[in-house]
Motif scaffolding. Sequence first.
Motif, short mmCIF file in Angstrom:
data_model
loop_
_atom_site.label_atom_id
_atom_site.label_comp_id
_atom_site.label_asym_id
_atom_site.label_seq_id
_atom_site.Cartn_x
_atom_site.Cartn_y
_atom_site.Cartn_z
N PHE A 91 -22.92 -1.23 40.79
CA PHE A 91 -21.78 -0.36 41.06
C PHE A 91 -22.17 0.78 41.99
CE2 PHE A 91 -22.79 3.43 38.54
CZ PHE A 91 -23.76 2.94 37.67
N ALA A 92 -21.15 1.37 42.59
CA ALA A 92 -21.35 2.54 43.44
C ALA A 92 -20.52 3.68 42.90
CB ALA A 92 -20.94 2.22 44.87
N ALA A 93 -21.09 4.87 42.90
CA ALA A 93 -20.37 6.09 42.53
C ALA A 93 -20.07 6.84 43.82
CB ALA A 93 -21.22 6.95 41.60
N ILE A 94 -18.79 7.14 44.03
CA ILE A 94 -18.37 7.83 45.26
C ILE A 94 -17.43 8.96 44.87
CG2 ILE A 94 -17.18 7.57 47.48
CD1 ILE A 94 -17.86 4.58 47.41
N SER A 95 -17.71 10.16 45.36
CA SER A 95 -16.79 11.28 45.15
C SER A 95 -15.83 11.36 46.33
CB SER A 95 -17.58 12.59 45.04
OG SER A 95 -16.67 13.68 45.11
N LEU A 96 -14.54 11.51 46.04
CA LEU A 96 -13.56 11.64 47.12
C LEU A 96 -13.36 13.09 47.55
CD1 LEU A 96 -10.76 9.01 46.31
CD2 LEU A 96 -12.97 8.72 47.44
N SER A 97 -14.12 14.00 46.96
CA SER A 97 -13.98 15.40 47.35
C SER A 97 -14.54 15.61 48.76
CB SER A 97 -14.72 16.31 46.37
OG SER A 97 -14.73 17.63 46.88
N ASP A 98 -13.70 16.11 49.66
CA ASP A 98 -14.17 16.35 51.03
C ASP A 98 -14.47 17.82 51.28
OD1 ASP A 98 -11.59 17.24 50.97
OD2 ASP A 98 -10.86 16.01 52.63
N LEU A 99 -14.66 18.57 50.21
CA LEU A 99 -15.04 19.99 50.37
C LEU A 99 -16.41 20.11 51.04
CD1 LEU A 99 -14.06 21.72 46.99
CD2 LEU A 99 -12.97 21.96 49.23
N LEU A 100 -17.34 19.24 50.65
CA LEU A 100 -18.72 19.34 51.14
C LEU A 100 -19.15 18.10 51.92
CD1 LEU A 100 -20.31 20.78 47.86
CD2 LEU A 100 -19.83 22.07 49.93
N THR A 101 -18.31 17.09 51.96
CA THR A 101 -18.66 15.82 52.62
C THR A 101 -17.56 15.45 53.61
OG1 THR A 101 -19.70 15.13 50.55
CG2 THR A 101 -19.29 13.40 52.18
N PRO A 102 -17.92 15.12 54.86
CA PRO A 102 -16.88 14.74 55.82
C PRO A 102 -16.12 13.50 55.34
CG PRO A 102 -19.01 15.07 56.92
CD PRO A 102 -19.27 15.10 55.44
N TRP A 103 -14.83 13.50 55.55
CA TRP A 103 -13.98 12.41 55.10
C TRP A 103 -14.40 11.07 55.69
CZ3 TRP A 103 -11.33 10.52 51.44
CH2 TRP A 103 -10.36 9.54 51.65
N ASP A 104 -14.88 11.07 56.94
CA ASP A 104 -15.26 9.78 57.54
C ASP A 104 -16.50 9.18 56.86
OD1 ASP A 104 -16.93 11.66 58.65
OD2 ASP A 104 -17.00 10.73 60.62
N VAL A 105 -17.37 10.04 56.31
CA VAL A 105 -18.53 9.53 55.55
C VAL A 105 -18.05 8.87 54.26
CG1 VAL A 105 -20.60 10.21 54.24
CG2 VAL A 105 -20.16 11.22 56.50
N ILE A 106 -17.11 9.54 53.60
CA ILE A 106 -16.56 9.00 52.35
C ILE A 106 -15.90 7.64 52.60
CG2 ILE A 106 -14.85 9.39 50.53
CD1 ILE A 106 -15.25 12.45 51.02
N LEU A 107 -15.09 7.60 53.64
CA LEU A 107 -14.33 6.38 53.97
C LEU A 107 -15.28 5.23 54.30
CD1 LEU A 107 -11.30 6.03 54.00
CD2 LEU A 107 -11.31 6.49 56.45
N ARG A 108 -16.31 5.55 55.05
CA ARG A 108 -17.29 4.54 55.43
C ARG A 108 -18.00 3.98 54.18
NH1 ARG A 108 -20.91 2.87 59.24
NH2 ARG A 108 -23.10 3.13 58.71
N ARG A 109 -18.30 4.85 53.24
CA ARG A 109 -18.95 4.39 52.01
C ARG A 109 -18.03 3.49 51.19
NH1 ARG A 109 -22.26 9.98 50.68
NH2 ARG A 109 -24.00 9.47 52.07
#
Lengths: 229, 229
Positions: free
Chosen positions: A114-132
């Motif tokens: 499994f992968a754990a991914i936070s959707l909070s974009d306060l500290l992480t660029p949204w494109d990094v989240i989306l790519r993950r």
Amino acid sequence: MTERAKEALAEADTVAGYKTYIDLIRPLLREQTVAATGMRQEVERCREVVRLAGKGHRVALVSSGDAGIYGMAGILIECLSEADLLAMPLEIIPGITAANAAAAVLGAPLMHDFAAISLSDLLTPWDVILRRVHLAAEGDFVIALYNPKSAARTEQIGVIREVLLQYRAAETPVGIVREALRGPGSAAVIRTLANFTQEKIDMLSTVIIGNSQTRRLGPYLVTPRGYSL
Amino acid sequence: MTERAKEALAEADTVAGYKTYIDLIRPLLREQTVAATGMRQEVERCREVVRLAGKGHRVALVSSGDAGIYGMAGILIECLSEADLLAMPLEIIPGITAANAAAAVLGAPLMHDFAAISLSDLLTPWDVILRRVHLAAEGDFVIALYNPKSAARTEQIGVIREVLLQYRAAETPVGIVREALRGPGSAAVIRTLANFTQEKIDMLSTVIIGNSQTRRLGPYLVTPRGYSL
């Protein structure tokens, strides 16, 4: 809570943390000094802990779930480094992170990779989240989404659903757990990738997206590990 | 161990599990009947638990780490389903999984998005495992490797290292923890992607591969979440 966490609270002379979490453990406190701070004051909170510990106090910094998973452990070590106090004694006590608690409420959805991914974009660029999310979906990982939605950030979960539908069937089961194992507010539902965003989802929710093998068995969500029955 | 796990053991009249784990909790047992079984007998163990519970026993099935993460929760639910007993009362008590325990020993390497991948190919085709490592590496996930190496399976960790080196710098920090938080046998080292396979790694080890942001701070391994200090 683990026994070690309870012991550490009892051993501390000062307890620091976000005020909502301090309130949850108040029944366990006796005469410890309490340093409660507000949300998004993580750096200030850790600097205060380092300052108090530097003066000789034995401080317990409270974090929800597991301090090591999107919690306070990392920023505390960074603050120790900033103060040149990395040699100070520090014990990190692991806990039950939201994904694990939510999984236990739902059944056994995290039995395989499994992968754990936070959707909070306060500290992480949204494109990094989306790519993950794209790569985790492509790898057929079960996905645990932390911070799926907040009052100010409501659109992302719908975008994530669209991405996941490029890789997974619409009937893929999805579990949503609010305040997992935190008492009377705790609630869980099992929906599908097609319809799960119609449910109430907020910052107290954890969303678990099944992989190609995840299925419902009675009231449970299970990702079989592959044993032959 | 969590308080709830300890209570559940006390409430049970029968305790079942892999004999090595039963031995770890023997000090907590009183007059419960013990049903200890050998390794790789997971299905038989669960069927026995279902049989005993069906006869009215209150059975605690012991799993190491978190029963819901590569543990016994899923196969138990599958066995309940097989016996048409999904309505039977079942409580899944989450625990501290190896990745979380190892992270706490190392510092705070799992502060940002991570993937958990088991390298055991007993139940999962090797090409699926390899593909997941590729995608997790490409997504810059911190990676927690479960079951990294066994007596019979010694080559894979080297192959994984080669794959990771296609995506990450040779000096990427890697933590290896043996028997995390399990007492005197517990040991941890921090190495790099270039050299970590020279260390002792076995089925009692958890390997945590840093992402592009993971760094050493004094004795700790930390993946910063991105707070500005």
